[in-house]
Design a protein around this motif. Structure first.
Motif, PDB file in Angstrom:
ATOM      1  N   ASN A 239       3.206  63.831  19.145  1.00  0.00           N
ATOM      2  CA  ASN A 239       2.448  63.393  20.110  1.00  0.00           C
ATOM      3  C   ASN A 239       3.824  62.850  21.065  1.00  0.00           C
ATOM      4  OD1 ASN A 239       1.081  61.974  22.150  1.00  0.00           O
ATOM      5  ND2 ASN A 239       0.078  61.389  20.744  1.00  0.00           N
ATOM      6  N   LEU A 240       4.219  63.456  21.875  1.00  0.00           N
ATOM      7  CA  LEU A 240       5.709  63.411  22.791  1.00  0.00           C
ATOM      8  C   LEU A 240       4.877  62.544  24.291  1.00  0.00           C
ATOM      9  CD1 LEU A 240       7.712  66.243  22.972  1.00  0.00           C
ATOM     10  CD2 LEU A 240       8.151  63.769  21.882  1.00  0.00           C
ATOM     11  N   ASP A 241       3.723  62.317  24.241  1.00  0.00           N
ATOM     12  CA  ASP A 241       3.400  61.834  25.354  1.00  0.00           C
ATOM     13  C   ASP A 241       2.947  60.536  25.382  1.00  0.00           C
ATOM     14  OD1 ASP A 241       2.233  63.936  27.652  1.00  0.00           O
ATOM     15  OD2 ASP A 241       0.382  64.135  26.634  1.00  0.00           O
ATOM     16  N   ALA A 242       2.451  60.336  24.094  1.00  0.00           N
ATOM     17  CA  ALA A 242       2.821  58.874  23.042  1.00  0.00           C
ATOM     18  C   ALA A 242       4.259  57.754  23.027  1.00  0.00           C
ATOM     19  CB  ALA A 242       2.352  58.722  22.162  1.00  0.00           C
ATOM     20  N   VAL A 243       4.641  59.135  22.864  1.00  0.00           N
ATOM     21  CA  VAL A 243       6.464  58.764  22.463  1.00  0.00           C
ATOM     22  C   VAL A 243       6.986  58.277  24.089  1.00  0.00           C
ATOM     23  CG1 VAL A 243       8.890  59.495  22.028  1.00  0.00           C
ATOM     24  CG2 VAL A 243       7.260  60.238  20.786  1.00  0.00           C
ATOM     25  N   LYS A 244       7.249  59.236  25.023  1.00  0.00           N
ATOM     26  CA  LYS A 244       7.337  58.697  26.550  1.00  0.00           C
ATOM     27  C   LYS A 244       6.565  57.825  26.818  1.00  0.00           C
ATOM     28  CE  LYS A 244       7.888  61.104  30.389  1.00  0.00           C
ATOM     29  NZ  LYS A 244       8.222  61.976  31.492  1.00  0.00           N
ATOM     30  N   ARG A 245       4.824  57.053  26.486  1.00  0.00           N
ATOM     31  CA  ARG A 245       4.744  55.057  26.741  1.00  0.00           C
ATOM     32  C   ARG A 245       5.210  54.158  26.422  1.00  0.00           C
ATOM     33  NH1 ARG A 245      -0.142  58.344  26.499  1.00  0.00           N
ATOM     34  NH2 ARG A 245      -0.207  57.522  24.209  1.00  0.00           N
ATOM     35  N   LEU A 246       5.935  54.949  24.704  1.00  0.00           N
ATOM     36  CA  LEU A 246       7.355  53.867  24.538  1.00  0.00           C
ATOM     37  C   LEU A 246       8.260  53.682  24.784  1.00  0.00           C
ATOM     38  CD1 LEU A 246       4.916  54.640  20.906  1.00  0.00           C
ATOM     39  CD2 LEU A 246       4.523  52.857  22.586  1.00  0.00           C
ATOM     40  N   ALA A 247       8.789  54.733  24.839  1.00  0.00           N
ATOM     41  CA  ALA A 247      10.434  55.013  25.042  1.00  0.00           C
ATOM     42  C   ALA A 247      10.961  54.336  26.301  1.00  0.00           C
ATOM     43  CB  ALA A 247      10.078  56.879  25.389  1.00  0.00           C
ATOM     44  N   LYS A 248      11.877  53.087  25.864  1.00  0.00           N
ATOM     45  CA  LYS A 248      12.944  52.614  26.729  1.00  0.00           C
ATOM     46  C   LYS A 248      13.158  54.256  27.734  1.00  0.00           C
ATOM     47  CE  LYS A 248      14.141  48.283  24.813  1.00  0.00           C
ATOM     48  NZ  LYS A 248      14.457  47.436  26.165  1.00  0.00           N
ATOM     49  N   ASP A 249      13.226  53.792  29.269  1.00  0.00           N
ATOM     50  CA  ASP A 249      14.638  54.482  29.940  1.00  0.00           C
ATOM     51  C   ASP A 249      15.982  54.389  29.795  1.00  0.00           C
ATOM     52  OD1 ASP A 249      15.881  56.288  31.336  1.00  0.00           O
ATOM     53  OD2 ASP A 249      14.121  56.480  33.036  1.00  0.00           O
ATOM     54  N   LEU A 250      16.890  55.105  28.931  1.00  0.00           N
ATOM     55  CA  LEU A 250      18.102  54.373  28.710  1.00  0.00           C
ATOM     56  C   LEU A 250      18.615  55.287  29.522  1.00  0.00           C
ATOM     57  CD1 LEU A 250      18.260  54.406  25.097  1.00  0.00           C
ATOM     58  CD2 LEU A 250      17.559  52.475  26.158  1.00  0.00           C
ATOM     59  N   ARG A 251      17.946  56.176  30.842  1.00  0.00           N
ATOM     60  CA  ARG A 251      19.376  55.766  31.853  1.00  0.00           C
ATOM     61  C   ARG A 251      19.413  54.797  32.918  1.00  0.00           C
ATOM     62  NH1 ARG A 251      15.864  61.245  33.342  1.00  0.00           N
ATOM     63  NH2 ARG A 251      13.837  58.729  33.020  1.00  0.00           N
ATOM     64  N   LYS A 252      18.583  53.742  32.404  1.00  0.00           N
ATOM     65  CA  LYS A 252      18.282  52.526  33.241  1.00  0.00           C
ATOM     66  C   LYS A 252      18.486  51.570  32.666  1.00  0.00           C
ATOM     67  CE  LYS A 252      14.745  55.083  36.441  1.00  0.00           C
ATOM     68  NZ  LYS A 252      13.983  55.127  36.844  1.00  0.00           N
ATOM     69  N   GLU A 253      18.307  51.020  31.311  1.00  0.00           N
ATOM     70  CA  GLU A 253      18.528  50.175  30.916  1.00  0.00           C
ATOM     71  C   GLU A 253      18.972  49.862  28.501  1.00  0.00           C
ATOM     72  OE1 GLU A 253      14.634  48.195  28.992  1.00  0.00           O
ATOM     73  OE2 GLU A 253      13.234  50.700  30.039  1.00  0.00           O
ATOM     74  N   GLU A 254      19.084  49.347  28.875  1.00  0.00           N
ATOM     75  CA  GLU A 254      19.832  49.144  27.490  1.00  0.00           C
ATOM     76  C   GLU A 254      19.114  49.007  26.281  1.00  0.00           C
ATOM     77  OE1 GLU A 254      23.480  49.230  26.567  1.00  0.00           O
ATOM     78  OE2 GLU A 254      24.290  49.256  28.581  1.00  0.00           O
ATOM     79  N   PRO A 255      19.800  50.206  24.833  1.00  0.00           N
ATOM     80  CA  PRO A 255      18.255  49.602  24.064  1.00  0.00           C
ATOM     81  C   PRO A 255      19.152  48.833  22.957  1.00  0.00           C
ATOM     82  CG  PRO A 255      20.352  51.232  23.211  1.00  0.00           C
ATOM     83  CD  PRO A 255      20.868  50.885  24.769  1.00  0.00           C
ATOM     84  N   ARG A 256      18.091  48.612  22.940  1.00  0.00           N
ATOM     85  CA  ARG A 256      17.867  46.249  22.176  1.00  0.00           C
ATOM     86  C   ARG A 256      18.991  46.186  21.239  1.00  0.00           C
ATOM     87  NH1 ARG A 256      11.172  47.086  19.053  1.00  0.00           N
ATOM     88  NH2 ARG A 256      12.225  49.596  19.479  1.00  0.00           N
ATOM     89  N   SER A 257      19.089  44.852  20.622  1.00  0.00           N
ATOM     90  CA  SER A 257      20.320  44.651  20.436  1.00  0.00           C
ATOM     91  C   SER A 257      20.407  45.163  19.197  1.00  0.00           C
ATOM     92  CB  SER A 257      20.151  43.541  20.681  1.00  0.00           C
ATOM     93  OG  SER A 257      20.895  42.202  19.544  1.00  0.00           O
ATOM     94  N   ALA A 258      21.597  45.553  18.531  1.00  0.00           N
ATOM     95  CA  ALA A 258      22.093  45.755  17.002  1.00  0.00           C
ATOM     96  C   ALA A 258      21.671  44.475  15.777  1.00  0.00           C
ATOM     97  CB  ALA A 258      23.735  46.280  16.888  1.00  0.00           C
ATOM     98  N   GLN A 259      21.208  42.946  16.607  1.00  0.00           N
ATOM     99  CA  GLN A 259      21.132  42.500  15.905  1.00  0.00           C
ATOM    100  C   GLN A 259      19.347  41.982  15.550  1.00  0.00           C
ATOM    101  OE1 GLN A 259      23.375  41.719  17.874  1.00  0.00           O
ATOM    102  NE2 GLN A 259      25.358  42.296  16.815  1.00  0.00           N
ATOM    103  N   GLU A 260      18.342  42.407  16.261  1.00  0.00           N
ATOM    104  CA  GLU A 260      16.665  42.803  16.113  1.00  0.00           C
ATOM    105  C   GLU A 260      16.780  43.968  15.362  1.00  0.00           C
ATOM    106  OE1 GLU A 260      13.343  44.043  18.595  1.00  0.00           O
ATOM    107  OE2 GLU A 260      14.841  43.032  20.077  1.00  0.00           O
ATOM    108  N   LYS A 261      15.929  43.189  14.145  1.00  0.00           N
ATOM    109  CA  LYS A 261      15.647  43.717  12.946  1.00  0.00           C
ATOM    110  C   LYS A 261      14.065  44.291  13.152  1.00  0.00           C
ATOM    111  CE  LYS A 261      17.463  41.297   9.502  1.00  0.00           C
ATOM    112  NZ  LYS A 261      17.444  40.118   8.497  1.00  0.00           N
ATOM    113  N   LEU A 262      14.181  45.774  12.739  1.00  0.00           N
ATOM    114  CA  LEU A 262      12.728  46.771  12.855  1.00  0.00           C
ATOM    115  C   LEU A 262      12.776  46.914  11.022  1.00  0.00           C
ATOM    116  CD1 LEU A 262      10.714  47.511  14.074  1.00  0.00           C
ATOM    117  CD2 LEU A 262      11.828  49.685  14.410  1.00  0.00           C
ATOM    118  N   GLY A 263      11.835  46.897  10.207  1.00  0.00           N
ATOM    119  CA  GLY A 263      11.662  47.399   9.108  1.00  0.00           C
ATOM    120  C   GLY A 263      12.640  46.126   8.355  1.00  0.00           C
ATOM    121  N   GLY A 264      12.952  45.219   8.805  1.00  0.00           N
ATOM    122  CA  GLY A 264      13.252  44.243   8.010  1.00  0.00           C
ATOM    123  C   GLY A 264      14.885  45.164   7.361  1.00  0.00           C
ATOM    124  N   PHE A 265      15.229  45.592   8.712  1.00  0.00           N
ATOM    125  CA  PHE A 265      17.346  46.135   8.582  1.00  0.00           C
ATOM    126  C   PHE A 265      17.502  45.767  10.477  1.00  0.00           C
ATOM    127  CE2 PHE A 265      15.787  48.613   5.264  1.00  0.00           C
ATOM    128  CZ  PHE A 265      16.221  48.928   4.415  1.00  0.00           C
TER     129      PHE A 265
END
Length: 97
Positions: free
Chosen positions: A4-30
């Protein structure tokens, strides 16, 4: 799993314009997982810029969770939210975090 790439696009950060989240931010405990998912979503919809899904940093998370890059990518491609991805990681990680 159905993409469902439409849903992915709504959730995606545009990494051409902003950074991904910090390496220290956990998701699923990791740590590194949230950043990895940001890059995965952006890659799926062509907004990854100079970032690369599956890079050595992502591999560090994937190895520690014992989850395959393509396995995670297939789930993220369904349009799963962060909460759904966190639950999926918790269910599929074969290693303790």
């Amino acid at each position: 799993m159905q993409k469902n790439l439409d849903a992915v696009k709504r959730l995606a950060k545009d990494l051409r314009k902003e950074e991904p989240r910090s390496a220290q931010e956990k998701l699923g405990g990791f740590e590194l997982a949230a950043r990895c998912v940001d890059k995965c979503r952006a890659t799926l919809v062509g907004m990854q810029g100079d970032f690369m899904y599956g890079c050595p940093m992502d591999q560090q998370f994937l190895r520690s969770a014992e989850i395959g890059a393509e396995e995670l990518k297939a789930f993220v491609a369904t349009g799963a939210t962060d909460e759904e991805v966190a639950n999926w990681i918790e269910e599929h990680a074969h290693a303790a975090n």
